[in-house]
Design an enzyme around this catalytic site. Structure first.
Site, mmCIF file in Angstrom:
data_model
loop_
_atom_site.group_PDB
_atom_site.id
_atom_site.type_symbol
_atom_site.label_atom_id
_atom_site.label_comp_id
_atom_site.label_asym_id
_atom_site.label_seq_id
_atom_site.Cartn_x
_atom_site.Cartn_y
_atom_site.Cartn_z
ATOM 1 N N GLU A 207 12.279 1.157 7.568
ATOM 2 C CA GLU A 207 11.315 0.229 6.969
ATOM 3 C C GLU A 207 11.562 0.052 5.472
ATOM 4 O O GLU A 207 11.163 -0.958 4.909
ATOM 5 C CB GLU A 207 9.877 0.713 7.213
ATOM 6 C CG GLU A 207 9.566 1.971 6.483
ATOM 7 C CD GLU A 207 8.101 2.370 6.436
ATOM 8 O OE1 GLU A 207 7.216 1.539 6.643
ATOM 9 O OE2 GLU A 207 7.862 3.557 6.178
ATOM 10 N N ASP B 41 0.856 -1.186 0.000
ATOM 11 C CA ASP B 41 0.000 0.000 0.000
ATOM 12 C C ASP B 41 0.891 1.234 0.000
ATOM 13 O O ASP B 41 1.501 1.535 1.000
ATOM 14 C CB ASP B 41 -0.980 0.017 1.174
ATOM 15 C CG ASP B 41 -0.358 -0.525 2.473
ATOM 16 O OD1 ASP B 41 0.655 -1.245 2.448
ATOM 17 O OD2 ASP B 41 -0.899 -0.164 3.526
#
Ligand SMILES: *[C@@H]1O[C@H](CO)[C@@H](O)[C@H](O)[C@H]1NC(C)=O
Ligand SMILES: *[C@@H]1O[C@H](CO)[C@@H](O)[C@H](O)[C@H]1NC(C)=O
Ligand SMILES: *[C@@H]1O[C@H](CO)[C@@H](O)[C@H](O)[C@H]1NC(C)=O
Length: 579
Positions: free
Chosen positions: A513, A320
């Site tokens: 991340e 996403d």
């Protein structure tokens, strides 16, 4: 059971998303999931990140909070000034994070064995530091969440767990697989068993594993890796009792993907059953409410519910967001044309194919040959469907299939090689075709890591971002080859990624991340600022250092620097000869 599946499939397939339809909200709560309170607070943008508000717990019972809000709304005729909203939130909500306690894993130990495999001293020291980070990412949920669940958006889990980090202070489903691989290298099998037990408990309660540990994530899942998590735990501990106790729950989770996430593809007169991401629930995602609402406002009213469902399906995919879910739309930069559920994704089907194979071997191990044969046959059917629908012989890889135009999406994504990683192929020659595919796509020219795509759209699962799990999919997929050349490329890709992680860590003392593989810096783009921590990045770094520890080097720029050194030496030489 044999008649149930076709019946459910028929029912499911009839339920395509028609645009006008009102869809149910993502969960019941009129505070955290839908309703006027959520709408007013999120649209007033009291906080820079919408996730903050829905992570706050209540200071009073929900009825009382709703009652008091309705009074306030009446006073201001439903347009409450920001100041008054702020005061309302301060009165009835607690600051974020108070329902979680920091937790030091009890099975954490000083020097796990795998560290000895790492020859480069700098990398070994770094791996020790990554191993230390598990202590910072450990969380435990306070008992109040169990006794008063209605006051929290956090879903109670009995056992402590490791979180990704940054804004993500709860568990996430697919992240946890790479975290667990890292934990097992760190010899923390007890922590892993607790996390597995939490997931199994969720399946028993909800019938599936939600995207993450909050009620607003309830109706969507994430890439299904639970069976693989179990496999890794069993491989490390041989705890067959645990497998025996939970095998039916694993089966239940796979049933969810069969019943709720299946599509039929008609191709060349044959019909194939495969899986997709699909979340038929409406309303903006509560944790990204204002963004989803504003995006929907660019569309005619009749299309908004369908947009919100497609955004949730994008979140369910783990990607996403990405141009991967926008293909076939006129503008790849326009998130409002997202249609995730119209794609048959390679990685999802590879993960399920692997899960079916693992289930077959689990049942065989437990002596249930009927179930073992059933899962073997499910895997064989999926393998045949993937071969027919997703595999492209000429290009030598698998591609997402677009249900709307009946075409494969030939863009590059690391997920196109995920069947290798998942062991979901029958001809061993495909591994070496994959190498040619990577060369043809010019992916091996990137020195800092493998990009998520070659499209720069500003979405976080596109160029130039590289993500740890996607590096792993490609690297451990290629490493399965018997050809030394392909194995060497796998090593080189591991070396590139480790170097990027290590260099950024050396500068910033943090793991991220995602990374920008165009310059070897922390990544960007998407809906929120890049986050530090970071569970799966650390897990993948440990996996690669365990696998290639005898060869990986931190000594990086050295090869790069040789030409510069030669020039410098030459200049120095000239200088010294100067009279
Ligand atoms: C309240 O707002 C509505 C529309 O937003 C308006 O029609 C109505 O007249 C308002 N009532 C009062 C008392 O201001
Ligand atoms: C899955 O499908 C079943 C049967 O249609 C339905 O009852 C259930 O709510 C669905 N689960 C989710 C999470 O949508
Ligand atoms: C194996 O799992 C069971 C729970 O199913 C647990 O009680 C037991 O302690 C575990 N054994 C080991 C060696 O971890």
């Amino acid at each position: 059971r044999t008649w149930e599946l076709p019946l459910l499939l028929l029912l499911g397939l009839g339920l395509g998303l028609r645009s006008q339809e009102a869809l149910p909200p993502p969960c019941e709560s009129q505070i955290y999931c839908h309703g006027e309170l959520l709408h007013q607070v999120q649209m007033a943008k009291l906080y820079p990140d919408d996730k903050q508000f829905v992570d706050m717990s209540l200071s009073a019972a929900p009825d009382q909070v709703l009652q008091s809000f309705s009074t306030l709304a009446a006073v201001y005729n439903h347009s409450i000034p920001k100041q008054q909203l702020q005061e309302f939130v301060q009165q009835y909500f607690q600051p974020v994070g108070q329902e979680l306690l920091p937790w030091t894993p009890e099975d954490w130990k000083d020097s796990p064995q795998f560290l000895q495999k790492i020859s480069d001293p700098k990398l070994r020291t770094w791996a020790e530091q990554l191993h230390q980070i598990w202590k910072k990412l450990g969380k435990k949920i306070k008992p109040e969440v169990l006794s008063h669940p209605e006051r929290f958006s956090l879903i109670y889990s009995e056992h402590p767990f490791i979180v990704p980090g940054g804004r993500f202070v709860e568990f996430y489903y697919w992240d946890s697989y790479w975290v667990m691989e890292g934990l097992l290298l760190s010899e923390m099998a007890e922590t892993v068993r607790g996390m597995l037990q939490n997931f199994l408990d969720l399946v028993k309660t909800y019938g599936h594993i939600p995207n993450g540990g909050r009620i607003y994530y309830l109706q969507r899942s994430q890439p299904p890796l639970l069976t693989l998590m179990m496999d890794r735990y069993i491989a490390h501990t041989s705890n067959t009792t645990f497998l025996q106790d939970n095998i039916e729950t694993l089966a239940l989770e796979l049933d969810f993907w069969t019943v709720n996430r299946t599509v039929s593809v008609n191709l060349g007169g044959e019909s194939y059953i495969l899986n997709r991401y699909y979340v038929p629930y409406g309303g903006p995602r509560p944790e990204s409410y204002s963004k989803d609402e504003e995006l929907a406002n660019t569309l005619p009213e009749g299309q908004r519910e369908a947009l919100w469902a497609e955004l949730k399906a994008g979140a369910e995919s783990g990607w996403d967001f990405s141009s991967r879910w926008l293909v076939g739309s006129p503008n790849l930069d326009l998130l409002s044309s997202i249609h995730t559920s119209k794609q048959v994704p390679v990685d999802l089907n590879a993960f399920l194919c692997q899960a079916e194979e693992l289930m077959s071997s689990f049942y065989a191990r437990l002596g249930d040959n009927v179930q073992a044969a059933r899962y073997k046959s499910l895997r064989d059917q999926r393998l045949a469907a993937m071969q027919a629908v997703l595999w492209d012989e000429q290009k030598g890889a698998w591609f997402d299939y677009n249900l709307e135009n009946g075409k494969k999406n030939f863009e590059f994504y690391p997920s196109n090689l995920s069947p290798l990683w998942a062991g979901c192929f029958s001809d061993p020659g495909v591994v070496d075709k994959a190498l040619k595919y990577l060369q043809d796509s010019q992916i091996l020219t990137y020195q800092y890591g493998i990009p998520s795509s070659v499209r720069n759209t500003g979405q976080q699962w596109d160029f130039p971002n590289g993500w740890a799990p996607l590096q792993d999919l490609v690297i451990r997929g290629l490493a399965k080859s018997h050809s030394p050349q392909t194995q060497e490329v796998a090593f080189q890709l591991a070396q590139n990624w480790i170097r990027t992680n290590f260099d950024v860590y050396s500068q910033k003392l943090a793991m991220y991340e995602k990374y920008d593989i165009s310059n070897g810096q922390p990544g960007g783009g998407g809906e929120y600022e890049v986050q530090e921590g970071f569970g799966w990045t650390n897990g993948v770094a440990l996996i690669l250092m365990d696998h290639y520890g005898d060869r990986l080097t931190s000594g990086t720029q050295l090869a790069f620097l040789i030409p510069h050194c030669l020039v410098a030496a030459f200049l120095l030489h000239l200088l010294l000869r100067w009279p």
